[in-house]
Design a protein around this motif. Structure first.
Motif: not given
Length: 331
Positions: A100, A103-104, A140, A143, A147, A153
């Motif tokens: 990643r 921008d994620d 993070t 994220l 995942r 997203p």
């Protein structure tokens, strides 16, 4: 509803000039309030003080181990960091390792908190980005969990699997059904609870054992915070300096609008407090006083003095007053 109690006083010479009111609880190993000030049933938004709760699903799901996260990553997942290179370099590497990029992240861009870092960025012609956001470690972690779950997203949506897992963990460790949430500064939902509920959650972390998946996850997060206090906040910050003053004995975390929590594993105690007016100087003064009261830190330690009894100086550098904890916090 009980009235707010005095948490901190502002003295100018011999005059009590101002008072900060608020609420505070100390919870024992069973989660019950063993000492309190103000209203333990006051519903609050705990803001960033509960990032360790928001990080529980990251470990419980297996996502942390699948991504080979270390102590430094777990500390960052609980952090409200300064945007220093030690923080942003780790976040950048973590994002790269999970495939990643910046921008994620759904947290907004934020300038580094330290003025020298901001000036260096300006001189270099650079702009602050989302990695500099004080919540980029938490995001993070979100994220990484998204995942692992194969989820979409938009990980800050209240009905996203990440936030559903966060809410379940939050309601479990506070032992309350949350009445709702507000949107935090980083765009993630921030679930509400009573002050007692937040204190009960901190007591859970203080007493966490390896007998359950949630207990193991809580222990790992507390140990990460205590091992890397520099990542939890950073240079000149209360969280970092207070943990460094009592290495291995204390995990503390601030939240916006005058919230502060503490986890005391040796005593099995959790603390939660909220300054009614949202003043950081009040919450820092009060948490330092309660840590002195409980014998975790000495009153004369420099990190304690900077929060509990900082002098007030005028523009000419003269010491004209002081911030003091309300007498009831230390007695």
């Amino acid at each position: 509803m009980m009235q707010a109690a005095a948490l901190a006083e502002i003295w100018r010479g011999d005059f009590l000039e101002s008072e900060h009111l608020g609420h505070a609880v100390i919870c024992g190993p069973d989660g019950n309030v063993i000492d309190g000030w103000g209203d333990p049933d006051r519903v609050i938004l705990p803001r960033s003080s509960v990032k360790m709760i928001q990080a529980l699903p990251l470990i419980e799901s297996g996502a942390a181990d699948a991504a080979d996260l270390g102590v430094e990553h777990l500390a960052l997942s609980c952090a409200s960091h300064q945007g220093q290179a030690v923080h942003t370099d780790l976040v950048d590497a973590w994002l790269h390792n999970i495939g990643r990029g910046e921008d994620d992240l759904i947290c907004g861009p934020q300038a580094p908190r330290i003025s020298a870092d901001r000036r260096a960025m300006i001189r270099a012609g650079e702009n602050p980005c989302r990695v500099h956001n004080n919540c980029s470690g938490k995001h993070t972690g979100f994220l990484t969990l998204a995942r692992h779950l194969g989820a979409g997203p938009d990980y800050v949506a209240a009905d996203h699997p990440v936030q559903l897992a966060v809410r379940e963990a939050f309601e479990d460790v506070t032992d309350q059904t949350s009445p709702g949430f507000g949107i935090d500064g980083c765009s993630a939902p921030n679930f509400a609870a009573t002050l007692h509920g937040v204190g009960r959650a901190m007591a859970f972390f203080a007493n966490a054992q390896d007998s359950s998946g949630r207990g193991r996850a809580a222990r790992r997060l507390v140990e990460a915070m205590m091992t890397r206090p520099d990542l939890v906040a950073g240079q000149d910050r209360a969280c970092t300096e207070l943990m460094l003053a009592a290495p291995g004995r204390l995990a503390v975390k601030t939240g916006a609008e005058g919230v502060f929590v503490a986890i005391l594993p040796d005593q099995g105690i959790g603390i939660a407090l909220k300054a009614a007016d949202g003043a950081t100087r009040a919450s820092e003064c009060a948490i330092a006083a309660l840590l002195v009261r409980l014998g975790v830190l000495p009153a004369d330690h420099p990190a304690v003095q900077r929060r509990m009894n900082p002098p007030i100086k005028n523009w000419d550098g003269l010491e004209v007053g002081a911030i003091r904890p309300a007498p009831g916090l230390l007695a």
